[in-house]
Design an enzyme around this catalytic site. Sequence first.
Site, PDB file in Angstrom:
ATOM      1  N   ASN A 176       0.868  -1.175   0.000  1.00 51.07           N
ATOM      2  CA  ASN A 176       0.000   0.000   0.000  1.00 51.07           C
ATOM      3  C   ASN A 176       0.914   1.238   0.000  1.00 51.07           C
ATOM      4  O   ASN A 176       2.140   1.114   0.036  1.00 51.07           O
ATOM      5  CB  ASN A 176      -1.004  -0.025   1.156  1.00 51.07           C
ATOM      6  CG  ASN A 176      -0.338   0.047   2.526  1.00 51.07           C
ATOM      7  OD1 ASN A 176       0.799   0.503   2.656  1.00 51.07           O
ATOM      8  ND2 ASN A 176      -1.032  -0.407   3.558  1.00 51.07           N
ATOM      9  N   ASP A 230      -5.795  -7.371   1.480  1.00 49.53           N
ATOM     10  CA  ASP A 230      -5.650  -8.825   1.304  1.00 49.53           C
ATOM     11  C   ASP A 230      -6.484  -9.301   0.117  1.00 49.53           C
ATOM     12  O   ASP A 230      -6.054 -10.158  -0.660  1.00 49.53           O
ATOM     13  CB  ASP A 230      -6.107  -9.558   2.570  1.00 49.53           C
ATOM     14  CG  ASP A 230      -5.302  -9.132   3.781  1.00 49.53           C
ATOM     15  OD1 ASP A 230      -4.118  -8.799   3.611  1.00 49.53           O
ATOM     16  OD2 ASP A 230      -5.866  -9.113   4.893  1.00 49.53           O
ATOM     17  N   SER A 269     -16.614 -10.117   4.756  1.00 47.14           N
ATOM     18  CA  SER A 269     -16.862  -9.160   3.669  1.00 47.14           C
ATOM     19  C   SER A 269     -16.220  -9.570   2.345  1.00 47.14           C
ATOM     20  O   SER A 269     -16.337  -8.851   1.355  1.00 47.14           O
ATOM     21  CB  SER A 269     -16.313  -7.787   4.078  1.00 47.14           C
ATOM     22  OG  SER A 269     -14.910  -7.851   4.175  1.00 47.14           O
TER      23      SER A 269
HETATM   24  O1  RIB Z   1      -5.020  -7.154   6.638  1.00 40.41           O
HETATM   25  C1  RIB Z   1      -5.982  -7.236   7.643  1.00 40.41           C
HETATM   26  C2  RIB Z   1      -5.532  -8.214   8.698  1.00 40.41           C
HETATM   27  O2  RIB Z   1      -4.370  -7.723   9.317  1.00 40.41           O
HETATM   28  C3  RIB Z   1      -6.530  -8.410   9.813  1.00 40.41           C
HETATM   29  O3  RIB Z   1      -7.458  -9.424   9.545  1.00 40.41           O
HETATM   30  C4  RIB Z   1      -5.629  -8.680  11.012  1.00 40.41           C
HETATM   31  O4  RIB Z   1      -5.750  -9.971  11.524  1.00 40.41           O
HETATM   32  C5  RIB Z   1      -4.207  -8.388  10.545  1.00 40.41           C
HETATM   33  O5  RIB Z   1      -3.495  -9.523  10.275  1.00 40.41           O
END
Ligand code: RIB
Length: 296
Positions: A176, A230, A269
């Site tokens: 990011n 993610d 989500s």
């Molecule tokens: O990227 C989001 C994630 O970062 C969350 O779900 C948290 O667990 C951390 O690992």
Amino acid sequence: MSRILVIGSVNLDVTASVSRLPVAGETVTGAALSRYPGGKGANQSLAARRLGAEVSLVASVGSDATADEALALLRAGGVDLSHCVAHPTAATGTALICVAPSGENHIVVAPGANAELNRVPGALPPADAMIAQLEVPQAAIARALQGFDGLFCMNLAPARDVDDALLERADLVVVNETEAAWYGSRLGRCGGYVATTFGADGAALRRGGEMIARVGSPHVDVVDTTGAGDTFTAALTVGLVEGMPPAEALAFACAAGALATTRPGAQPSLPGRADVEALVADQSRWNDAGSNSATE
Ligand code: RIB
């Protein structure tokens, strides 16, 4: 169907929805508390699975009830957990998250068993792509890469010192804006694609410092940005390994990441393939300046 192996973290996210994010030394009260399965590795696994890939996750959790809670949606979603080990003494990783009404968050992680993923268990299944992040030891990632010749995506999150060998091996690096600033010129060591996300301003894909594609982000009602990066990482990997042209894969990833912000929690989500494709196709939802008709 593409096969994706994820080496990464599993956390239970304990999320406080707050009227605004606290500054250092401040107490903000009145929060509503929720628990969601999370962890960057687990989120990326389920995101790729919902986008149509066959996914195996290599991870370390504790021998505790938290592990069951943290793995529940992965199990229900059909992610292969046969390479997920239960550590005898370390606790399942936990993330403490504050989310503001704008969807912005603060995240603090207690890695617990994630930090104990020193040995990649057994022979790993064949895969077309591998995804890793930096919430597990880099030695485990390096071992998983031995003999692997598919597409390797390295999500450099959270920002921390990373071995040159991983940067040089990566076919795709995802950061990011904050992480891009943290790594600075080191990103120049990447021989493959470097994707940088800009939140509501979309994402860019570069190779060898040259811009390959730039797309905006579709308009959505943002509720919680947890897990959006993610989802973007998983979707870009799925798109590229399926053979989408880079600009198309980038628009697919931006749409998936945007949809992940529209509901609370990381894993609840994560969008399905049909919803992502519908959003990609809906031109009325994209910014004029950086639409999904990306440059290439
Ligand atoms: O990227 C989001 C994630 O970062 C969350 O779900 C948290 O667990 C951390 O690992």
